[in-house]
Scaffold this active site. Structure first.
Site, PDB file in Angstrom:
ATOM      1  N   CYS A 222       4.443  -8.353   0.086  1.00  0.00           N
ATOM      2  CA  CYS A 222       3.917  -8.585  -1.266  1.00  0.00           C
ATOM      3  C   CYS A 222       4.809  -8.724  -2.490  1.00  0.00           C
ATOM      4  O   CYS A 222       4.639  -9.628  -3.252  1.00  0.00           O
ATOM      5  CB  CYS A 222       2.763  -7.681  -1.607  1.00  0.00           C
ATOM      6  SG  CYS A 222       2.822  -5.984  -1.278  1.00  0.00           S
TER       7      CYS A 222
ATOM      8  N   GLU B 188       0.833  -1.190   0.000  1.00  0.00           N
ATOM      9  CA  GLU B 188       0.000   0.000   0.000  1.00  0.00           C
ATOM     10  C   GLU B 188       0.868   1.241   0.000  1.00  0.00           C
ATOM     11  O   GLU B 188       0.747   2.114   0.847  1.00  0.00           O
ATOM     12  CB  GLU B 188      -0.941   0.005   1.194  1.00  0.00           C
ATOM     13  CG  GLU B 188      -2.259  -0.627   0.862  1.00  0.00           C
ATOM     14  CD  GLU B 188      -2.491  -1.854   1.673  1.00  0.00           C
ATOM     15  OE1 GLU B 188      -2.282  -1.762   2.879  1.00  0.00           O
ATOM     16  OE2 GLU B 188      -2.871  -2.874   1.115  1.00  0.00           O
TER      17      GLU B 188
ATOM     18  N   HIS C 169      -9.611  -5.968  -1.963  1.00  0.00           N
ATOM     19  CA  HIS C 169     -10.379  -4.788  -1.556  1.00  0.00           C
ATOM     20  C   HIS C 169     -11.695  -4.701  -2.321  1.00  0.00           C
ATOM     21  O   HIS C 169     -12.686  -4.209  -1.797  1.00  0.00           O
ATOM     22  CB  HIS C 169      -9.551  -3.525  -1.748  1.00  0.00           C
ATOM     23  CG  HIS C 169      -8.409  -3.435  -0.792  1.00  0.00           C
ATOM     24  ND1 HIS C 169      -8.570  -3.059   0.511  1.00  0.00           N
ATOM     25  CD2 HIS C 169      -7.094  -3.726  -0.940  1.00  0.00           C
ATOM     26  CE1 HIS C 169      -7.398  -3.092   1.123  1.00  0.00           C
ATOM     27  NE2 HIS C 169      -6.484  -3.503   0.265  1.00  0.00           N
TER      28      HIS C 169
ATOM     29  N   CYS D 148      -4.480  -1.313  -3.497  1.00  0.00           N
ATOM     30  CA  CYS D 148      -3.293  -2.129  -3.721  1.00  0.00           C
ATOM     31  C   CYS D 148      -3.446  -2.939  -4.989  1.00  0.00           C
ATOM     32  O   CYS D 148      -4.427  -3.647  -5.160  1.00  0.00           O
ATOM     33  CB  CYS D 148      -3.066  -3.056  -2.530  1.00  0.00           C
ATOM     34  SG  CYS D 148      -1.652  -4.137  -2.775  1.00  0.00           S
TER      35      CYS D 148
ATOM     36  N   CYS E 256      -2.267  -7.342  -4.193  1.00  0.00           N
ATOM     37  CA  CYS E 256      -3.301  -8.285  -3.750  1.00  0.00           C
ATOM     38  C   CYS E 256      -4.600  -7.758  -4.348  1.00  0.00           C
ATOM     39  O   CYS E 256      -5.581  -7.540  -3.668  1.00  0.00           O
ATOM     40  CB  CYS E 256      -3.383  -8.315  -2.247  1.00  0.00           C
ATOM     41  SG  CYS E 256      -3.312  -6.694  -1.512  1.00  0.00           S
TER      42      CYS E 256
ATOM     43  N   CYS F 152      11.192  -6.339  -3.461  1.00  0.00           N
ATOM     44  CA  CYS F 152      11.320  -5.048  -2.803  1.00  0.00           C
ATOM     45  C   CYS F 152      12.772  -4.673  -2.650  1.00  0.00           C
ATOM     46  O   CYS F 152      13.661  -5.489  -2.776  1.00  0.00           O
ATOM     47  CB  CYS F 152      10.662  -5.081  -1.443  1.00  0.00           C
ATOM     48  SG  CYS F 152      11.552  -6.089  -0.276  1.00  0.00           S
TER      49      CYS F 152
ATOM     50  N   SER G 130      -2.049  -4.617   6.284  1.00  0.00           N
ATOM     51  CA  SER G 130      -0.803  -3.892   6.516  1.00  0.00           C
ATOM     52  C   SER G 130      -0.887  -3.013   7.750  1.00  0.00           C
ATOM     53  O   SER G 130       0.113  -2.779   8.409  1.00  0.00           O
ATOM     54  CB  SER G 130      -0.451  -2.994   5.345  1.00  0.00           C
ATOM     55  OG  SER G 130      -0.690  -3.633   4.170  1.00  0.00           O
TER      56      SER G 130
ATOM     57  N   ARG H 258      -2.449 -11.607   2.826  1.00  0.00           N
ATOM     58  CA  ARG H 258      -1.621 -11.128   3.925  1.00  0.00           C
ATOM     59  C   ARG H 258      -2.381 -10.960   5.218  1.00  0.00           C
ATOM     60  O   ARG H 258      -1.794 -10.533   6.209  1.00  0.00           O
ATOM     61  CB  ARG H 258      -0.947  -9.819   3.537  1.00  0.00           C
ATOM     62  CG  ARG H 258       0.343 -10.066   2.828  1.00  0.00           C
ATOM     63  CD  ARG H 258       0.939  -8.782   2.325  1.00  0.00           C
ATOM     64  NE  ARG H 258       0.182  -8.299   1.196  1.00  0.00           N
ATOM     65  CZ  ARG H 258      -0.337  -7.085   1.134  1.00  0.00           C
ATOM     66  NH1 ARG H 258      -0.207  -6.258   2.134  1.00  0.00           N
ATOM     67  NH2 ARG H 258      -0.988  -6.712   0.067  1.00  0.00           N
TER      68      ARG H 258
END
Lengths: 220, 368, 580, 137
Positions: C559, C15, C70, C63, C66, C562, C515, C492
């Site tokens: 996620c 996010e 939402h 996001c 994922c 990174c 998160s 998550r």
């Protein structure tokens, strides 16, 4: 202004303003007319149910009287073509029906796009012919004022932009559609304030005439 | 390990990596295929890749949801796309940087410095301006200052996704963070907008590959490449014949919906949306939103979040005003004006025809 | 080693942007960590006054990784508010989509993010392909396991290394003593890493069939958007994506998922975990676990019918599962004591999301800044609490809640893993426990997907092709005022959206996302969130190779690939961690 | 994977006629006779063409397979096959994961990609000499 923002404007604030003006104008004109002082007719009526004649005249005047028929019939037919084509395009096309449903909750099935385009094409052609007639006939030209030309223009633009949008003419569809909707907005807004108000008033004026003459026993 | 000079060609890179000219020809074939080029252009690609210095690509992210990058990775494979990005062009990306194998910040600075004025800057996400940029910071710096700096050394900027192209979701009313699209901040560089929420994977790679080989593509008014955004969804939609025939699904699960009729009535924005969904489709040509029964949201167009609702047909007003109140007021005003006009007419009547002349049946109706 | 504060910014893109500041003592152990969300878009503010049927599309853009969770939570919130039942087929399609998201996400996370914390890629060059083949065949029936296959992978890897470019494997801590796998296991994992890359693109097709695209597939309040165009009297068969071909693609994807999980993911996890048993004793976090439950086997209204049960575990107590009620104003509350928001009820108060507020109130330093004051507000995330407690959400929470409630499948899966590794149940409260739970639930879900698919096909054969309930689609049919909460289990962790609808429009919208449960800042009482707590006491063996931090952070599933970027308070780069 | 019971009838859309395949065959014939006369090679990129399944099948049938097949394992996996008409080659490029990355028909004696380039040979000479020297030493 980009096509997209024009479209958003036409569907949003412009439409709301136009609708408000339409409602205001309609109410103003109707209340204004209905609240006029009616002169009393002291004579004894030949018929009591004047409203029957009134109703009849609303329809009977939709066709030229025998006396004039020969002279005006073909322009009447052109005018009919225009009105019918216009009505089919407005009331038969699904996007328009969805607008009406949104405003009133009423809906009916739509017609295929080809039929709509045909009707609109007829309407546009006959409207052009009527303009040509108005410009070429010396009498009509004398009689015509700004309202006549402006109302013609206001009626013609939605038709032509609608056809352009349907056939995707012009390089931005959004712009053309925006113009179409905006021209519809303007039509709505102007409708009560000019001769286009006849779409409502024709019934009242003919009805009144019919009722008055009917009461007096005139052949109508 | 990696000795980079500013003007290496793709052929040089491959040769330095110990690959033969055959690998180079494979790359050319794959690029040709990715861009669906004609044989004449294909020959040119081979020439360009062998002679023109490879461009440096730098990829930065701001107010985004990572959906664009996710979409991009959907087209990734150990093959051509990652080759183009990781080995040939891409010098910096926050997320994929690991692949380039250099310290991120250093890599970014040195890549920028080395190709200053020449690199292609890819940006996803909108950039917030309110609160001095505190709504999005990277390593303590505001997104806006970061972008200004990066763009000042770029040859061109590619805005990936609707947020970067047109502001997108952060920009939606009331735009609480003061977000703006890239074009509001970068004004003196050519900008290619690759809009969509997210854009189709192959469109992103296609545009970038095109730019890295041929330079700026032909763009539409909104700076989107014509080759992908030249047609509206509606123009190329397989359900278009139903629109023309006036056959519309009225809900998500009626007879029309099952038979693939047009979704206009359910709010489809296909007619005013330019994108390649109907032709390229999504996820390896599997489907696209309309094929899967949902009206097009119009996600590749500016302000698509603020067009009155996703399920509101295009012809229906967006209606942000309180209709009952405003229309009621209009009607009331009409009544007042109408009565006023009538009273005025009566007064005029009375003045013209003296009261003692009452019963005058020839009374004229007032001029309307 | 001197006392210092390290700044990790950005850690990942959960996010947006995550920043971690960690105070370390003289021994190099972390004494206190602060977790900051440094990006905000104000989506909850943007949603006010909009059509609740549109909300899923807005929230989905919270996001893109994922991507569908939402959307699901949002349509369920609106349906809950309107008491809007949906057809069973729509429920099944949603289950399939959520399930596919889980398996896709977990496999991607394990191989492309997490595995390289445990697998030394360069060591794989020393592996003997024949021995690798023998190893692979001893733990799995996965067909791509011939000596020739592994020789090919090794050759490819060698070419990467020889050419001076490791490509996707560059810049790991290859050779770090913390890597313990034999060369052959490393080579096998590298091969599977490559296989998973190709696999993930294929399995995203399930979303494309039902949702039109991935990322950001479409949803609709009241059911599923795609009409089913198969069936005896469907003249238009083939007219939508859910036709016979589409359903076969779906079935193919489910088969691919099950095959990969069974033959690759589960054996690899167990094999790797076997070499890192000490990681079953560290990185626990806070010991409180929360699951909202997911996969309605009857309907969403019947919380008892969920495949993964709902409940809360407090203080590691597996003998007791507390009931969770998302409407109860005393259960879920959000605090902003250390967040850049203000509440009209006071900075230290907690608010249930129905009465939640999103008033952006940035009080941090003007960028560019070097350090955030941990005693003041330091994050754009709020701090959610359940009955005042910080809770860990995610695979471990789900598996523990199911395990504690005596769920047969969860017990069987966990029992199998513990037996295989010869560990007690307490081993689950750990970094590796989190990772193992993720693998086990993937198997549970992938296997269930086959059942849902068969149920869907059965319905279609019986002639039930309903996917959408039109009854309450028109806002004219709605009550003047309604409140609803929609929940889901994201890969998550627990996710819920609360919506208040007034006069057909959204009056208030609050999303409490995994998160923020795991990565949120401290609350008014100073309680740390799971990220912050799990880093406490962690030591770096090699100062500039913080593999240990990565292992723990990654076990929460940040996620995607990174870059962990560490800067000291003077802005000098001290450590740089990159993860593929 | 097991297929679900086929109680649900399928109504496949009628396949478009394979007009492209015919046009392609004419182009190939013209190009081959041009090559025979003045040695002018020709490349047709199939990936840019709207080939229906029927087209592909027709093309496969009409071109057939000839005597030579070459595999190139470089960045991509490329398969070069002569068709039943000598001088007409099919060249297919694939990703390591098997997805198609381009396909061409080449009308020439040997497709360009098969040849070892002068530069590559030059580097080989150096490498070979170096290897020999090492061996000798």
């Amino acid at each position: 202004m980009s096509g997209a923002s024009l479209l958003t404007f036409a569907r949003g604030p412009a439409f709301e303003v136009a609708l408000a003006m339409l409602i205001f104008g309609m109410v103003w004109r109707l209340v204004g007319i209905l609240a006029l002082r009616r002169s009393r007719d002291y004579s004894e009526g030949r018929k009591t149910a004047g409203w029957v004649s009134g109703l009849r005249v609303i329809f009977s005047r939709s066709w030229p009287q025998a006396e004039f028929r020969e002279r005006v019939l073909h322009w009447d037919i052109v005018s009919y073509l225009f009105h019918l084509g216009y009505a089919v395009a407005i009331l038969g096309y699904l996007p328009h029906i969805l607008l009406i449903r949104n405003l009133t909750g009423l809906r009916w099935p739509g017609l295929p796009g080809g039929a709509i385009a045909f009707a609109a094409g007829i309407a546009a052609a006959s409207l052009l012919a009527l303009l040509g007639h108005r410009l070429t006939s010396p009498v009509l030209r004398k009689l015509s004022n700004f309202d006549d030309y402006f109302s013609w223009f206001i009626a013609f633009v939605p038709l032509i932009t609608g056809l352009m949008a349907y056939y995707n003419i012009g390089d931005s569809y959004q712009m053309v559609l925006g113009l179409h909707i905006l021209s519809g907005d303007i039509l709505f807004a102007w409708l009560p304030f000019g001769k286009l108000m006849h779409v409502i008033l024709f019934a009242f004026s003919r009805g009144k005439t019919g009722a008055v003459y009917g009461r007096r026993g005139a052949a109508i | 390990m990696k000795e980079e000079t500013g003007d290496e060609t793709v052929l040089d890179v491959l040769e330095r990596r110990g690959l033969t000219r055959r690998a180079f020809l494979q790359v050319c074939a794959a690029v040709t295929s990715a861009l669906a080029l004609s044989p004449a252009e294909a020959a040119r690609i081979t020439q360009v890749l062998a002679s023109k210095p490879r461009p440096t690509v730098i990829y930065l992210s701001y107010q985004e949801c990572t959906g664009c990058l996710e979409s991009l990775t959907r087209s990734f494979s150990p093959g051509i796309a990652s080759l183009i990005f990781n080995d040939i062009s891409l010098a910096f990306n926050d997320t994929l940087q690991a692949a380039a194998g250099e310290a991120a910040e250093e890599a970014k600075d040195s890549a920028m410095k080395k190709a200053w004025g020449k690199y292609v800057l890819i940006v996803d996400g909108a950039v917030p301006l309110a609160e001095n940029g505190a709504y999005c910071t990277v390593a303590g710096r505001s997104a806006v200052s970061d972008l200004r700096h990066a763009a000042s050394g770029a040859a061109a900027v590619v805005a990936v996704g609707t947020c970067a192209s047109f502001g997108g979701l952060p920009y939606a009313a009331p735009n609480p963070t003061g977000a703006v699209p890239v074009s509001e901040i970068v004004r003196d560089r050519p900008i290619i907008n690759v809009s969509g929420c997210p854009p189709i994977a192959e469109v992103i790679t296609g545009v970038i590959i095109y730019y890295t080989t041929f330079g700026l593509p032909a763009l539409d008014r909104l700076h989107r490449p014509m080759s992908f955004y030249g047609n509206s969804i509606h123009d190329r939609c397989y359900r278009r014949p139903f629109y023309d025939r006036g056959m519309f699904a009225k809900t998500f699960d009626d007879e029309g919906a099952r038979q693939g009729w047009c979704l206009y009535e359910l709010g489809c924005k296909g007619p005013v949306t330019h994108n390649a969904c109907p032709t390229m489709k999504w996820n390896g040509g599997t489907s696209y939103p309309i094929e899967s029964g949902h009206p097009c949201l119009g996600c590749s167009e500016p302000d698509f979040w603020d067009k009155g609702g996703f399920y509101r047909p295009l012809s229906v007003p967006t209606g942000h005003w309180s209709r009952a109140g405003v229309m009621g007021a209009a009607a009331a005003a009409g009544v007042v004006a109408g009565l006023g006009a009538a009273v005025a007419a009566r007064v005029r009547q009375d003045r013209t025809h003296k009261p003692d002349a009452g019963g005058d049946t020839n009374q004229k109706t007032p001029k309307s | 080693m001197a006392k210092r504060t390290v700044v990790v910014d950005p850690v990942t893109r959960i996010e947006g942007h995550l920043r971690i500041q960690a105070d370390m003592d003289n021994s190099g152990a972390i004494t206190q960590a602060t977790s900051s969300g440094t990006m905000v878009r104000g989506i909850e503010i943007i949603l006010q006054g909009r059509d609740p049927r549109d909300a899923w599309a807005f929230t989905q853009r919270i996001c893109g990784v994922c991507t569908l969770v939402h959307g699901i939570a949002s349509v369920r919130a609106v349906e809950d508010a309107l008491h809007y039942p949906i057809p069973r087929n729509a429920e099944i399609i949603r289950n399939l989509m959520i399930g596919a998201q889980f398996v896709h996400d977990h496999v991607m996370h394990f191989y492309h993010l997490h595995a390289l914390d445990w697998v030394d890629v360069v060591s794989a060059l020393k592996a003997d392909p024949a021995k690798t083949s023998a190893l692979a065949q001893s733990i799995s029936s996965y067909p791509r396991s011939s000596p020739g296959y592994f020789a090919g992978v090794k050759e490819k890897l060698a070419r990467f290394v020889q050419s001076g470019q490791l490509g996707i494997f560059a810049n790991g801590y290859w050779g770090n003593p913390a890597y313990r796998l034999p060369a052959e296991a490393n080579l096998m994992a590298v091969a599977h890493y490559l296989d998973a890359l190709a696999w993930q693109r294929e399995v995203a097709k399930l979303h494309a069939i039902f949702g039109g695209k991935n990322p950001h597939p479409n949803f609709v309040v009241g059911g599923a958007p795609t009409a089913i165009s198969v069936g005896p009297d469907q003249k238009g068969a083939g007219a939508t994506a859910v036709n016979m071909t589409g359903l076969e693609i779906v079935h193919g994807v489910i088969g691919e998922m099950r095959r990969f999980v069974d033959q690759v993911y589960v054996p690899d996890t167990l094999a790797i975990a076997g070499f890192y048993k000490d990681w079953f004793r560290t990185g626990e976090g806070i010991g409180n676990f929360l699951s909202y439950g997911e996969f309605p086997l009857k309907s969403i209204a019947d919380t008892g019918s969920f495949m993964m049960p709902r409940g809360a575990i407090v203080g590691r107590d597996l003998s007791h599962v507390e009931e969770v009620d998302l409407r109860d104003p005393h259960q879920v509350e959000e605090f902003v004591a250390h967040s850049w928001y203000s509440y009209s009820t006071g900075k230290d108060s907690g608010l249930h999301p129905f009465v939640g507020q999103t008033n952006l109130d940035y009080t941090g330093p003007k960028p560019p800044f070097e350090i955030l004051d941990k005693t003041a507000s330091y994050s754009w995330m709020k701090a959610p609490r359940w009955r005042g407690k910080a809770m860990e959400v995610g695979p471990l929470a789900r598996m523990l809640v199911a395990y504690a409630q005596g769920d047969k499948q969860a017990r069987e899966l966990i029992g199998m893993a513990l037996k295989h590794l010869d560990l007690p149940p307490q081993a689950l409260f750990s970094t590796m426990g989190r990772t193992a739970a993720r693998t086990l639930e993937s198997k549970w879900i992938a296997d269930s997907m086959e059942g849902w698919y068969q149920e869907l096909m059965g319905n279609i054969r019986k002639g039930d092709v309903r996917t959408f309930n039109e009854a309450l689609w028109d806002p004219g049919t709605w009550p003047a005022r309604a409140e609803g909460v929609g929940f889901t289990e994201a890969p998550r962790g627990a996710l819920a959206h609360w919506v208040v609808i007034n006069d057909g429009l959204i009056e208030n919208y609050q999303a409490v996302v995994p998160s923020t449960w795991n990565g949120g800042p401290r609350d008014a009482a100073g309680q740390e969130g799971p990220y912050e707590a799990s880093l406490r006491g962690l030591k770096l063996a090699v100062a500039d190779q913080p593999l240990e931090i990565l292992r723990t952070i990654h076990s929460f599933d940040p996620c995607i690939a990174c870059a962990v970027h560490m800067v000291d308070p003077n802005g000098e780069e001290m450590l740089q961690v990159k993860v593929v | 994977m097991s297929r679900p019971d086929r109680v649900i009838p399928i109504h496949p859309a009628p396949a478009p006629p394979s007009v492209v395949a015919d046009a392609l065959m004419r182009e190939i014939a013209a190009a081959l006779s041009r090559y025979a006369q003045d040695g002018q090679p020709h490349v047709i990129d199939l990936s840019a063409m709207p080939l229906s399944e029927d087209d592909t099948q027709r093309l496969d049938e009409q071109l057939g397979t000839g005597e030579v097949a070459i595999e190139i394992r470089s960045l991509l996996y490329t398969r070069v096959e002569e068709t039943r008409y000598a001088g007409v080659w099919r060249v297919r490029h694939e990703d390591p994961d098997g997805s198609m990355r381009g396909e061409q028909i080449e009308i020439t004696d040997i497709p360009e990609i098969v040849r070892a380039s002068a530069a590559d040979i030059g580097r080989s000479v150096q490498r070979l000499c170096a290897d020999r020297a090492e061996e000798d030493a």
